[in-house]
Design an enzyme around this catalytic site. Structure first.
Site, short mmCIF file in Angstrom:
data_model
loop_
_atom_site.label_atom_id
_atom_site.label_comp_id
_atom_site.label_asym_id
_atom_site.label_seq_id
_atom_site.Cartn_x
_atom_site.Cartn_y
_atom_site.Cartn_z
CB CYS A 2 -50.05 18.81 92.99
SG CYS A 2 -48.63 18.77 94.05
N GLY A 99 -45.58 22.10 91.33
CA GLY A 99 -44.21 22.47 90.92
C GLY A 99 -43.37 22.73 92.15
#
Ligand code: AGP
Length: 606
Positions: A2, A99
């Site tokens: 992301c 993550g």
């Protein structure tokens, strides 16, 4: 993978955050969101899909606040919708995350038991409630320290607090994170690329570190909450043109830029005057290395496999290759005379970085072949060979692949020279051929209409095979990957000699099969393998190089001839038609070529 952005400023931040998120969409584009602090409240707006959707949301247009965080998401936990989009917020805390939190289920159970209400299916939301829980008894630094200790897995975080209207917290473990310094404002970003349009003064966080970003200064802490000092790096401030120019897609532009990529690499690494190689300060003596292991993912792994053939051809070294996500969990026998080479365009691929980290922890010799020289893999390798191909935006890697295999080929020549495996005359011949390569790629790029015509067949087929032997085998794998990731159709790269051991059963009437059969040492064998699939009804697209010798075979559906050169370099030329085949197939299907579904440019999660 992301994208994170945070800005702490003296002026409203929402518009700048939105613009920065657009630059980050190559990292993930399932959904997007922004949160700012104003009049003592956290304001959060999120949307499914691209940043454009977020921008159109009326609540964003007049969003107030001089402190904010933003996020573009590639879904790992939970559907790609607005509920699961980041930021995730409680009344007091808002978080953006890149993550995977591996113990999120356990933490969620504990937090629900403490009365926290969850809205999303994401792992990230546990971070919000854990910080909220810890803030009941701790100050900011201690609540962050306590929260990070409780998290298992990887994270890059951006956090704002309702009751702390003058700061943003950033934290890193296993996913890249950087801060930037501006005029009376400071920034947080997933990488320097996100921050480059606002500043060229950057500090990277290392694993375990966190920071408190005020608009006029930034404090850094290690994982036990001790204050630490960090270096400020000045990045090259030339702002490359990121736009597509006259091209319809970045990928089209990047395919056509490949002659320039090769010229840059040759200029950097070939000593024109002396017809020699410009790779100096290799930090090891030649007798300190007896074997090489090349490690990468996806296209970068194909570069590693391609390099294996050249290292074996040009040096007396033992050469292994491995896929990073396999290597990092394998029971490796680390030997001190092994050199580990990590290949990565972004330099941030989680599996490749983890493999590097494992080698560093075992005291191994490490070398990085990367495009982003400020990246984590570059920073943590002993020796770095940048590929200098400029920013690559298209998720499907093209010019970076040619840049990677160019540098690896030159490195193989250098090691062959240093080890006395290559005679001076042979080396000089090879360097001469190499200098001709950009021109040959330029010519090969002009093969266009025939590829456009055949691309429909690949689109309409149930599946296709890409076959090659020797130097052409890694290119067959790469061609199949390009078609898969752009046109979403089954395509399999396979060693041509292996078809008879099973996959030949797949061949049926009209099935498109690409056969890479340049006039090299494998040519005759590959032509026989080609006959085997033609005999079973395959429509063969033969890709070979120009030659006066006739091609001894009938019933070949289509033939494409690339330019001729010394056989080491034919893989560069064979790659071009395969990149274009994938591009035109996707174009005909109307797919998003620069951002294919389910993918992202930099895979910073396991
Ligand atoms: C290539 O077309 C893909 N986008 C993907 O396989 C990519 O090569 C892989 O994720 C490795 O990325 P890296 O080179 O940035 O490490």
């Amino acid at each position: 993978m992301c994208g994170i952005i945070g800005i702490n400023s003296s002026k409203p931040v929402s518009a700048t955050i939105i613009n920065s998120l657009k630059k980050l969409e190559y990292r993930g584009y399932d959904s997007a969101g922004i949160a700012t602090l104003s009049s003592g409240l956290i304001n959060e707006v999120k949307s499914e899909g691209r940043v454009d959707n977020l921008e159109k949301n009326s609540s964003v247009l007049n969003m107030e606040g001089t402190i904010g965080i933003g996020h573009v998401r590639w879904a790992t936990h939970g559907l790609p919708n607005s509920i699961n989009a980041h930021p995730h917020s409680s009344q007091n805390v808002s978080v953006v995350h890149n993550g995977i939190i591996e113990n999120s289920t356990l933490l969620k159970k504990f937090l629900v038991g403490r009365g926290h209400k969850f809205k999303s299916q994401t792992d990230t939301e546990v971070i919000v409630h854990l910080i909220t829980e810890n803030l009941k008894t701790e100050n900011i630094v201690n609540s962050i320290k306590k929260t990070l200790k409780a998290l298992h897995g990887s994270f890059a975080l951006g956090i704002i607090f309702k009751d702390e209207p003058d700061l943003i917290v950033g934290a890193r473990r296993g996913s890249p994170l950087a801060v930037g310094y501006g005029p009376n404002e400071n920034y947080l970003g997933s990488d320097s690329y996100a921050l480059k349009s606002m500043t060229n003064k950057i500090t990277y966080l290392n694993d375990g570190e966190f920071c408190v970003i005020k608009k006029d200064h930034i404090e850094f802490f290690n994982e036990d909450g001790t204050k630490i000092n960090k270096k400020v790096l000045e990045l090259s401030s030339e702002e490359e043109k990121y736009d597509k120019g006259d091209y319809k897609h970045f990928m089209a532009k990047e395919i056509e830029e490949q002659p320039v990529t090769l010229k840059n690499g040759i200029k950097e690494y070939i000593d024109n005057a002396n017809n020699d190689i410009n790779i100096y300060n290799i930090p090891w003596e030649k007798n300190e290395i007896s074997s090489i292991t090349l490690i990468g993912c996806g296209t970068a792994y194909h570069s590693c496999l391609m390099a294996k053939y050249w290292f074996e051809e040009l040096t007396s070294l033992d050469v292994n290759v491995d896929i990073a996500s396999e290597f990092r969990y394998r029971k490796n026998r680390f030997k001190k005379d092994s050199l580990y080479i990590f290949v990565s365009q972004s330099g941030e691929t989680a599996d490749t970085y983890a493999a590097l980290d494992l080698c560093n922890k075992n005291g191994m010799k490490t070398c990085a072949v990367v495009n982003v020289i400020e990246s984590s893999i570059a920073r943590d390798s002993e020796f770095v060979l940048p590929i200098h191909c400029g920013t690559e935006i298209g998720v499907a890697s093209t010019k970076a692949f040619l840049g990677q295999i160019l540098i690896l080929y030159i490195l193989a020549l250098k090691l062959g020279q240093l080890r006395g495996d290559l005679e001076k005359k042979v080396l000089s011949e090879k360097i001469k051929s190499l200098k001709e390569l950009p021109k040959l790629v330029e010519k090969t790029l002009s093969i266009d209409s025939k590829i456009q015509n055949v691309s429909t067949t690949f689109n309409e087929a149930k599946g296709s095979m890409f076959l090659g032997r020797g130097f052409s085998y890694p290119i067959a794998l790469e061609g199949a990957l390009k078609l898969k990731e752009l046109s979403y159709v089954h395509a399999e790269g396979y060693p041509a000699g292996e078809m008879k051991h099973g996959p030949l059963a797949l061949i049926e009437e009209g099935m498109p099969v690409v056969v890479l059969a340049p006039r090299d040492n494998y040519y005759k064998k590959t032509i026989s393998n080609m006959q085997e699939v033609i005999a079973r009804g395959a429509k063969v697209l033969l890709i070979t190089n120009k030659s006066s010798d006739e091609i001894v075979s009938e019933n070949i559906w289509q033939t494409i001839e690339v330019e001729s050169t010394n056989q080491d370099l034919l893989p560069f030329l064979l790659t071009i038609p395969l990149q274009k085949l994938a591009y035109y197939s996707a174009l005909k299907k109307g797919f998003d070529i620069d951002k294919p579904r389910n993918l992202a440019k930099s895979v910073t999660v396991e």
